[in-house]
Design a protein around this motif. Structure first.
Motif, PDB file in Angstrom:
ATOM      1  N   LEU A  89      46.151  48.536  30.921  1.00 60.57           N
ATOM      2  CA  LEU A  89      45.118  48.582  32.061  1.00 60.57           C
ATOM      3  C   LEU A  89      45.756  49.262  33.340  1.00 60.57           C
ATOM      4  N   LYS A  90      45.370  50.325  33.575  1.00 56.14           N
ATOM      5  CA  LYS A  90      46.069  51.268  34.663  1.00 56.14           C
ATOM      6  C   LYS A  90      45.326  50.745  36.133  1.00 56.14           C
ATOM      7  N   ARG A  91      44.049  50.363  36.098  1.00 56.42           N
ATOM      8  CA  ARG A  91      43.401  50.204  37.242  1.00 56.42           C
ATOM      9  C   ARG A  91      42.337  49.241  37.066  1.00 56.42           C
ATOM     10  N   HIS A  92      42.130  47.954  37.835  1.00 49.96           N
ATOM     11  CA  HIS A  92      41.093  47.161  37.991  1.00 49.96           C
ATOM     12  C   HIS A  92      40.888  46.612  39.243  1.00 49.96           C
ATOM     13  N   GLU A  93      39.786  46.691  39.980  1.00 52.11           N
ATOM     14  CA  GLU A  93      40.087  46.201  41.322  1.00 52.11           C
ATOM     15  C   GLU A  93      40.020  44.718  41.381  1.00 52.11           C
ATOM     16  N   ALA A  94      39.683  44.144  40.687  1.00 51.17           N
ATOM     17  CA  ALA A  94      39.842  42.542  40.889  1.00 51.17           C
ATOM     18  C   ALA A  94      41.141  42.074  39.993  1.00 51.17           C
ATOM     19  N   PHE A  95      41.501  42.517  38.923  1.00 50.18           N
ATOM     20  CA  PHE A  95      42.469  42.072  38.268  1.00 50.18           C
ATOM     21  C   PHE A  95      43.763  42.473  38.888  1.00 50.18           C
ATOM     22  N   LEU A  96      44.029  43.664  39.306  1.00 53.88           N
ATOM     23  CA  LEU A  96      45.326  44.106  39.853  1.00 53.88           C
ATOM     24  C   LEU A  96      45.297  44.293  41.206  1.00 53.88           C
ATOM     25  N   ALA A  97      44.590  43.663  42.146  1.00 64.55           N
ATOM     26  CA  ALA A  97      44.485  43.467  43.738  1.00 64.55           C
ATOM     27  C   ALA A  97      44.990  44.496  44.127  1.00 64.55           C
ATOM     28  N   HIS A  98      44.043  45.632  43.866  1.00 65.41           N
ATOM     29  CA  HIS A  98      44.442  47.087  44.486  1.00 65.41           C
ATOM     30  C   HIS A  98      43.689  47.153  45.974  1.00 65.41           C
ATOM     31  N   GLN A  99      44.111  48.071  46.583  1.00 68.25           N
ATOM     32  CA  GLN A  99      43.756  48.358  48.016  1.00 68.25           C
ATOM     33  C   GLN A  99      43.635  49.734  48.350  1.00 68.25           C
ATOM     34  N   GLY A 100      42.902  49.979  49.235  1.00 68.69           N
ATOM     35  CA  GLY A 100      42.441  51.419  49.800  1.00 68.69           C
ATOM     36  C   GLY A 100      43.075  51.672  51.139  1.00 68.69           C
ATOM     37  N   LEU A 101      43.910  52.614  51.455  1.00 66.11           N
ATOM     38  CA  LEU A 101      44.462  52.708  52.733  1.00 66.11           C
ATOM     39  C   LEU A 101      43.913  54.331  53.145  1.00 66.11           C
ATOM     40  N   PHE A 102      43.253  54.372  54.383  1.00 62.58           N
ATOM     41  CA  PHE A 102      42.652  55.484  54.685  1.00 62.58           C
ATOM     42  C   PHE A 102      43.154  56.252  56.119  1.00 62.58           C
ATOM     43  N   VAL A 103      43.452  57.473  56.347  1.00 61.04           N
ATOM     44  CA  VAL A 103      44.086  57.594  57.708  1.00 61.04           C
ATOM     45  C   VAL A 103      43.464  58.934  57.947  1.00 61.04           C
ATOM     46  N   ASP A 104      42.327  58.876  59.001  1.00 62.29           N
ATOM     47  CA  ASP A 104      41.409  60.034  59.385  1.00 62.29           C
ATOM     48  C   ASP A 104      40.672  60.380  58.233  1.00 62.29           C
ATOM     49  N   GLY A 105      40.212  59.310  57.487  1.00 61.80           N
ATOM     50  CA  GLY A 105      39.139  59.543  56.311  1.00 61.80           C
ATOM     51  C   GLY A 105      39.654  59.911  55.111  1.00 61.80           C
ATOM     52  N   GLN A 163      34.382  49.604  39.139  1.00 67.30           N
ATOM     53  CA  GLN A 163      33.391  48.734  39.357  1.00 67.30           C
ATOM     54  C   GLN A 163      32.279  49.210  40.212  1.00 67.30           C
ATOM     55  N   GLY A 164      31.069  49.196  39.978  1.00 66.09           N
ATOM     56  CA  GLY A 164      30.004  49.412  40.854  1.00 66.09           C
ATOM     57  C   GLY A 164      29.174  48.267  41.556  1.00 66.09           C
ATOM     58  N   ALA A 165      28.120  48.264  41.432  1.00 65.07           N
ATOM     59  CA  ALA A 165      27.236  47.058  41.922  1.00 65.07           C
ATOM     60  C   ALA A 165      27.312  45.911  40.988  1.00 65.07           C
ATOM     61  N   GLN A 166      27.930  44.818  41.320  1.00 64.06           N
ATOM     62  CA  GLN A 166      28.065  43.890  40.090  1.00 64.06           C
ATOM     63  C   GLN A 166      28.583  42.832  40.919  1.00 64.06           C
ATOM     64  N   CYS A 167      28.664  41.605  39.943  1.00 68.00           N
ATOM     65  CA  CYS A 167      29.212  40.331  40.639  1.00 68.00           C
ATOM     66  C   CYS A 167      30.544  39.834  40.019  1.00 68.00           C
ATOM     67  N   THR A 168      31.133  40.582  39.407  1.00 65.89           N
ATOM     68  CA  THR A 168      32.384  40.359  38.608  1.00 65.89           C
ATOM     69  C   THR A 168      32.400  39.395  37.633  1.00 65.89           C
ATOM     70  N   GLY A 169      30.932  39.045  37.036  1.00 64.62           N
ATOM     71  CA  GLY A 169      30.769  38.250  36.105  1.00 64.62           C
ATOM     72  C   GLY A 169      31.245  38.830  34.844  1.00 64.62           C
ATOM     73  N   CYS A 170      31.052  39.967  34.558  1.00 66.92           N
ATOM     74  CA  CYS A 170      31.791  40.520  33.272  1.00 66.92           C
ATOM     75  C   CYS A 170      33.008  40.663  33.177  1.00 66.92           C
ATOM     76  N   SER A 171      33.942  40.882  34.275  1.00 67.90           N
ATOM     77  CA  SER A 171      35.407  40.627  34.068  1.00 67.90           C
ATOM     78  C   SER A 171      35.841  39.137  34.015  1.00 67.90           C
ATOM     79  N   GLU A 172      34.859  38.345  34.547  1.00 61.46           N
ATOM     80  CA  GLU A 172      35.428  36.751  34.463  1.00 61.46           C
ATOM     81  C   GLU A 172      35.110  36.472  33.093  1.00 61.46           C
ATOM     82  N   SER A 173      33.947  36.963  32.377  1.00 58.49           N
ATOM     83  CA  SER A 173      33.846  36.771  30.968  1.00 58.49           C
ATOM     84  C   SER A 173      34.949  37.131  30.103  1.00 58.49           C
TER      85      SER A 173
END
Length: 373
Positions: free
Chosen positions: A107-123, A77-87
Motif C-alpha cells: 500500500l504505497k499511499r493512503h491518506e488516513a492509514f499512512l498519515a501523509h501530509q502535504g507541504l507547499f511553498v509558493d504553491g 480519497q475524494g468526498a467521503q466519510c472514511t467509512g469505507c476505509s474503516e470497514s
C-alpha cells in the motif's frame, strides 16, 4: 496462513436452491475453509451451482505455496466519510494486515492509514516524497504499474474546476486524473466512488457541486469522471455505504491470484453497473434470505424500532438491494443491518440514496418498480 484463491462468476445459485438436500459429496468446497463466509447455506449454494466458480480459500501450512509478486496499491480519497476505509479495517478472516501479507500488497499511499501530509511553498509541493504525500502521488503515478483504489466521489464543480473538493493544494479531480492515467486497474470502493452516492443526492445544489463517480454517476456511465476526462481504464465497482471488507479483499485476491484476468474476464464477472456478480447477484436480493421473511409472508410488520417482525413499513428496501449481506453478514459474520433491527436502505444500488429517501419510512419518493429485477 491461508492463501486466498478467488474466482468470480455469475450463476443462478442465488435462487431458491439453498435447501439442506442440495449437497454434492464430491465437491472439494466442503473440505475447504471459506474464510468463515457462513456458513452452511453459502456452501450448499456453491455445491448446488455445479460448475459455478466461487471464492475458494485453500489453507496451506507453507505460505510459500503461492508466492505472489508484489502488487502496488495507490489509494486516493475524494468526498467521503472514511467509512469505507474503516470497514476495511474490520476485516477478520483474514485480518487486513494478514491479507496484505498473504497477497504481497504494498500500500504505497493512503491518506488516513499512512498519515501523509502535504507541504507547499509558493504553491508548489516541497520537500521529498518521504515527507510529502503530494510528491509521492506524483512519483507513483509517473511510474505506473499499480492498482488505483478510489474512495469517495470526485467533484467536478464549480464549472468543471473540481475545486469544491480540495486536498492540499489540489482538487480531487486533478489527483484522480493523475492517478488514473497510468493505473493498470481502478477499483471504486464504496457507493460514493462507484456512483456518486450521498454526494449526488437530489438537492438544490447537486448540479452546482457536480460530484461524479469513477465510471458512473448514479446509473449513467456517460457522466462518470473517467468518461469526462477521456480516460479508458478497466474499473471494478464495490459499492456499499460502507462495503463489506470481504468484497474488497476477495476482489483484490481474485485479481492478484490471476483467477480474474484484467480486462478480459470483466464482462463475464461484472454486472451492468460494474459490480462483481458473485457479491451483487443480479437475480437475487437481500430480502430473499432475510431472517424476518416469515413475518413478511404472514404480513406481520413492525412500525417502530426494537421489534422482531418485518421492517417493510419502516422503509426496508431489501427488495431493491442486490447483495449477499444476509448470507455473508458483518462483524466477523455475526449480524447485518436487518438482523440488528435496521431497515435495509439498499446502499449498494447506483441510485442510492434517492432510491430509498426518506430513510426509515414507507413513504418513498419512488415506487418499487425495480423490485426483484
Amino acid at each position: 496462513m491461508g492463501n486466498i484463491l478467488i474466482h468470480f462468476n455469475d450463476n443462478s445459485y442465488w435462487d431458491d436452491h439453498l435447501s439442506e438436500e442440495s449437497t454434492d459429496s464430491g465437491s472439494t468446497a466442503n473440505d475447504l475453509d471459506f474464510l468463515r463466509m457462513d456458513w452452511h447455506k453459502f456452501l450448499k449454494a456453491r455445491r448446488s451451482g455445479g460448475g459455478f466458480k466461487l471464492l475458494e480459500s485453500y489453507m496451506n501450512d507453507n505460505p510459500g505455496d503461492h508466492d505472489f509478486p508484489e502488487t502496488r496499491v495507490l489509494w486516493i480519497q475524494g468526498a467521503q466519510c472514511t467509512g469505507c476505509s474503516e470497514s476495511l479495517l474490520d476485516a477478520s478472516n483474514p485480518a487486513l494486515l494478514k491479507a496484505f501479507e498473504i497477497l504481497n500488497i504494498d500500500l504505497k499511499r493512503h491518506e488516513a492509514f499512512l498519515a501523509h501530509q502535504g507541504l507547499f511553498v509558493d504553491g508548489e509541493p516541497a520537500n521529498t516524497s518521504e515527507l510529502n504525500s503530494e510528491i509521492l502521488l506524483d512519483e507513483i503515478s509517473e511510474q505506473g504499474n499499480y492498482i488505483l483504489m478510489v474512495e469517495g466521489a470526485i467533484a467536478n464543480g464549480p464549472d468543471g474546476s473540481g475545486k469544491y473538493f480540495m486536498s492540499g493544494n489540489r482538487s480531487s479531480k486533478e489527483m484522480f486524473k493523475k492517478a488514473a492515467q497510468n493505473a493498470d486497474l481502478i477499483i471504486a470502493v464504496g457507493t460514493c466512488a462507484a456512483y456518486g452516492g450521498i454526494n449526488t443526492a437530489d438537492s438544490d445544489i447537486v448540479n452546482i457541486l457536480d460530484y461524479r463517480g469513477v465510471a458512473f454517476t448514479k446509473k449513467d456511465p456517460s457522466k462518470g469522471m473517467l468518461n469526462l476526462l477521456g480516460i479508458d481504464k478497466p474499473v471494478i465497482n464495490i459499492p456499499g455505504c460502507p462495503p463489506h471488507p470481504d468484497w474488497i479483499i476477495y476482489t483484490l485476491s481474485a485479481i492478484i491470484s490471476g483467477n480474474v484476468k484484467i480486462p478480459d474476464d470483466l464482462p463475464e464477472v461484472l454486472d451492468k453497473f460494474g459490480r462483481p456478480k458473485v457479491f451483487f447477484p443480479p437475480d437475487h436480493n437481500v430480502h430473499k434470505d432475510c431472517p424476518r421473511k416469515e413475518f413478511f409472508d404472514n404480513k406481520e410488520f413492525d412500525t417502530c424500532v426494537g421489534g422482531e417482525k418485518c421492517l417493510l413499513k419502516m422503509g426496508c428496501q431489501a427488495f431493491l438491494a442486490h447483495a449477499d449481506c444476509a448470507l455473508r453478514k458483518w462483524n466477523d459474520g455475526h449480524s447485518y443491518c436487518v438482523q440488528a433491527g435496521s431497515p435495509c436502505i439498499a446502499c449498494v444500488e447506483p441510485d442510492f440514496p434517492d432510491n430509498t429517501r426518506p430513510l426509515y419510512s414507507s413513504k418513498k419518493n419512488r415506487k418499487r418498480k425495480e423490485a426483484d429485477q
